[in-house]
Design an enzyme around this catalytic site. Structure first.
Site, PDB file in Angstrom:
ATOM      1  N   LYS A  10       0.842  -1.214   0.000  1.00 47.83           N
ATOM      2  CA  LYS A  10       0.000   0.000   0.000  1.00 47.83           C
ATOM      3  C   LYS A  10       0.868   1.252   0.000  1.00 47.83           C
ATOM      4  O   LYS A  10       0.655   2.172  -0.782  1.00 47.83           O
ATOM      5  CB  LYS A  10      -0.894  -0.004   1.243  1.00 47.83           C
ATOM      6  CG  LYS A  10      -1.561   1.325   1.531  1.00 47.83           C
ATOM      7  CD  LYS A  10      -2.477   1.269   2.719  1.00 47.83           C
ATOM      8  CE  LYS A  10      -1.811   1.567   4.040  1.00 47.83           C
ATOM      9  NZ  LYS A  10      -1.518   2.986   4.289  1.00 47.83           N
ATOM     10  N   ASN A  11       1.847   1.273   0.886  1.00 51.71           N
ATOM     11  CA  ASN A  11       2.634   2.505   1.037  1.00 51.71           C
ATOM     12  C   ASN A  11       3.593   2.748  -0.121  1.00 51.71           C
ATOM     13  O   ASN A  11       4.108   3.850  -0.273  1.00 51.71           O
ATOM     14  CB  ASN A  11       3.391   2.493   2.373  1.00 51.71           C
ATOM     15  CG  ASN A  11       2.456   2.698   3.548  1.00 51.71           C
ATOM     16  OD1 ASN A  11       1.265   2.947   3.352  1.00 51.71           O
ATOM     17  ND2 ASN A  11       2.968   2.574   4.753  1.00 51.71           N
TER      18      ASN A  11
ATOM     19  N   CYS B 263      -5.849   7.804   9.264  1.00 53.26           N
ATOM     20  CA  CYS B 263      -6.029   7.099  10.531  1.00 53.26           C
ATOM     21  C   CYS B 263      -5.805   8.050  11.698  1.00 53.26           C
ATOM     22  O   CYS B 263      -4.925   8.916  11.651  1.00 53.26           O
ATOM     23  CB  CYS B 263      -5.030   5.950  10.649  1.00 53.26           C
ATOM     24  SG  CYS B 263      -5.677   4.400  10.047  1.00 53.26           S
TER      25      CYS B 263
ATOM     26  N   ARG C 272      -1.283  14.853  13.107  1.00 52.87           N
ATOM     27  CA  ARG C 272      -0.439  14.534  11.959  1.00 52.87           C
ATOM     28  C   ARG C 272      -0.284  15.785  11.107  1.00 52.87           C
ATOM     29  O   ARG C 272      -0.949  15.941  10.082  1.00 52.87           O
ATOM     30  CB  ARG C 272      -1.022  13.363  11.159  1.00 52.87           C
ATOM     31  CG  ARG C 272      -1.067  12.085  11.966  1.00 52.87           C
ATOM     32  CD  ARG C 272      -1.680  10.943  11.181  1.00 52.87           C
ATOM     33  NE  ARG C 272      -0.762  10.289  10.292  1.00 52.87           N
ATOM     34  CZ  ARG C 272      -1.080   9.268   9.515  1.00 52.87           C
ATOM     35  NH1 ARG C 272      -2.305   8.800   9.511  1.00 52.87           N
ATOM     36  NH2 ARG C 272      -0.182   8.707   8.723  1.00 52.87           N
TER      37      ARG C 272
ATOM     38  N   ILE D   9       1.224  18.757   8.546  1.00 54.69           N
ATOM     39  CA  ILE D   9       1.775  18.634   7.192  1.00 54.69           C
ATOM     40  C   ILE D   9       2.787  19.737   6.936  1.00 54.69           C
ATOM     41  O   ILE D   9       3.110  20.061   5.800  1.00 54.69           O
ATOM     42  CB  ILE D   9       0.664  18.635   6.112  1.00 54.69           C
ATOM     43  CG1 ILE D   9      -0.165  19.929   6.175  1.00 54.69           C
ATOM     44  CG2 ILE D   9      -0.262  17.445   6.283  1.00 54.69           C
ATOM     45  CD1 ILE D   9      -1.097  20.086   4.979  1.00 54.69           C
TER      46      ILE D   9
ATOM     47  N   ASP E 227       4.346   0.846  12.128  1.00 53.69           N
ATOM     48  CA  ASP E 227       3.196   0.136  11.564  1.00 53.69           C
ATOM     49  C   ASP E 227       3.111  -1.328  12.009  1.00 53.69           C
ATOM     50  O   ASP E 227       2.143  -2.022  11.672  1.00 53.69           O
ATOM     51  CB  ASP E 227       3.226   0.207  10.027  1.00 53.69           C
ATOM     52  CG  ASP E 227       2.807   1.579   9.523  1.00 53.69           C
ATOM     53  OD1 ASP E 227       2.374   2.412  10.333  1.00 53.69           O
ATOM     54  OD2 ASP E 227       2.921   1.820   8.300  1.00 53.69           O
TER      55      ASP E 227
ATOM     56  N   ARG F  15      -8.303  -0.864   4.906  1.00 53.88           N
ATOM     57  CA  ARG F  15      -7.471   0.173   4.279  1.00 53.88           C
ATOM     58  C   ARG F  15      -6.098  -0.377   3.903  1.00 53.88           C
ATOM     59  O   ARG F  15      -5.458   0.132   2.987  1.00 53.88           O
ATOM     60  CB  ARG F  15      -7.263   1.346   5.237  1.00 53.88           C
ATOM     61  CG  ARG F  15      -8.542   2.031   5.642  1.00 53.88           C
ATOM     62  CD  ARG F  15      -8.215   3.219   6.484  1.00 53.88           C
ATOM     63  NE  ARG F  15      -7.516   4.193   5.660  1.00 53.88           N
ATOM     64  CZ  ARG F  15      -7.486   5.480   5.895  1.00 53.88           C
ATOM     65  NH1 ARG F  15      -8.121   5.963   6.925  1.00 53.88           N
ATOM     66  NH2 ARG F  15      -6.818   6.290   5.110  1.00 53.88           N
TER      67      ARG F  15
END
Ligand code: UD1
Length: 422
Positions: free
Chosen positions: A22-23, A116, A121, A123, A305, A397
């Protein structure tokens, strides 16, 4: 809304293959905006986050063709540079589109992105870097408006090696005029993958995998076909599932070299591990040994993760384990859920002390975030009785049909309603 039901007590056995990362896929999909021609991706995981990124691209004017895990993005029809609000609010990786859009079309706009809920978080590193490259950025009424007369290469020193900011700035620098050097950039394998993709597509990036990355701007891009590599976090999750159930599994395609830190912790827990060219074999102990200390860190440190999945493993260890979460500030929410299963853990700020218990019992739980949700599934596989986990869409997800993968290893995991993850 769907729910996962797990009946515990069965050691996992057999072989499972890891799907695409995914990442790695998300920034690569965003990078397609840099190209003047179609790009074809294979092994692109069929995940909710990937679907959202494709929907964003489609709204910008890209033509998307998708068949299973093969995706073609044709960016020739892009007419819009503003990201769709509802999706951006759900997907933090929407941010990845700012750099490439700004670079190629000289403008981009979006609301603040979601994702999530694992802490604040910000930016700021993304925006600071884009400003250094020559973007004018206005933040008003919850929206970000970026424009430029043309980005120009420069030196960017990141205060923290943010994965997303490093990726965003690499992409932005590809078409910028001149050379950009990112100093204190992230070294995660997904950065190496993104840069390999960009280089194969006609751009010029060196130093990926080290803290200093150099991008020679002015690239034009050409049509390519690229295979997304296997997901190291999914591989680590399957391995942790094998370990917590005292199972014996082979995780095919597990990217062994990217898993050094988690594999060392699994060995410390008493697992027998064999690293093979095509994957990893694991045999778990009846009851894991405690992990003296896990500290999450940027790569090659232990990945944040996988913190929650290893937290689950520690709940049934013989002794007391300590976990320190250094990357995100609110990533222990699964601890409270695990307590409902009889886990003994004490959480204070960025530290969790987990006293292993002999057995967990099934309970009704909620997945509050993606990896924390996966941790609850793992605990459910070990627990006595039935565990029901609400909020399975959060797990979707990042895992392609996790219930099917674990069932293939003999785990009893089902979804309610059964067709919800499509
Ligand atoms: C990426 C991964 C995510 C993983 C994380 C850390 C993707 C799509 N997601 O997320 O799965 O958990 O790396 O390995 O690849 N920060 C700032 N300002 C910024 C950006 C980040 O303060 O502008 C902080 C964050 O709040 C966090 C830390 O830096 O505390 C790490 O974040 P970052 O490395 O940027 O993670 P993501 O790219 O969001």
């Amino acid at each position: 809304m769907s729910k996962l039901k797990v009946v515990g007590g069965i050691p996992l056995r057999g072989e499972i293959a890891v799907h695409g990362s995914k990442n790695a896929a998300l920034p690569i999909l965003a990078a397609t905006v840099l190209f003047p021609e179609p790009v074809e991706l294979t092994n692109c995981p069929e995940l909710a986050d990937v679907r959202h990124m494709l929907a964003l691209l489609e709204e910008l004017g890209c033509r998307i063709r998708q068949q299973g895990d093969r995706v073609e993005v044709d960016p020739r029809g892009i007419t819009c540079t503003e990201l769709r609000t509802d999706i951006t609010r759900r997907l933090r990786s929407s941010l990845f589109l700012l750099g490439p859009l700004l670079s190629r079309f000289h403008e981009a706009a979006a609301v603040y992105p979601g994702g999530c809920d694992i802490g604040r978080r910000p930016i700021d590193l993304h925006l600071q870097g884009l400003r250094l490259l020559g973007a004018e950025i206005e933040e008003r009424e919850g929206r970000i408006y970026c424009r430029t007369a043309g980005l120009k290469g420069t030196d960017i020193q990141l205060d923290y090696p943010s994965v997303g900011a490093t990726e965003n700035l690499i992409m932005a620098a590809c078409i910028a005029q001149g050379v950009t050097r990112i100093i204190n950039g992230a070294c995660e394998p997904e950065i190496v993958t993104l840069c390999e993709f960009l280089n194969r597509g006609g751009f010029s990036v060196t130093g990926a995998g080290t803290p200093q990355i150099t991008i020679r701007g002015g690239g034009e891009g050409r049509s390519i076909r690229y295979e997304i590599p296997a997901d190291r976090i999914v591989a680590g999750t399957y391995l942790a599932a094998g370990a917590i159930t005292g199972g014996e599994i082979f995780v095919r395609n597990a990217p062994v070299k990217e898993l050094t830190a988690p594999l060392n912790k699994l060995r410390e827990a008493g697992c027998l591990i064999r690293e093979e060219r095509v994957g990893v074999y694991l045999k778990g102990p009846k009851r894991p040994r405690e992990l003296k200390k896990i500290e999450t860190r940027p790569y090659p440190g232990f990945p944040t993760d996988l913190q929650s999945q290893f937290f689950a493993l520690c709940t049934v260890a013989r002794g007391t384990s300590l976990i320190v979460e250094n990357v995100f500030e609110n990533r222990f929410v699964h601890g409270e859920e695990l307590q409902k299963m009889g886990a003994l853990c004490h959480i204070r700020g960025d530290m969790a002390v987990i006293r292993g218990v002999k057995s967990l019992h099934g309970a009704d739980l909620t997945a509050h975030d993606l990896r924390g949700g996966a941790a609850l599934v793992l605990a459910g596989l070990r627990a006595e009785g039935m565990t029901r986990i609400e909020g399975a869409q959060r797990i979707d997800r990042g895992y392609v049909r996790l219930e099917e993968a674990l069932s293939a290893l003999g785990g009893r995991v089902t979804r309610e309603p059964p067709e919800a993850n499509v």
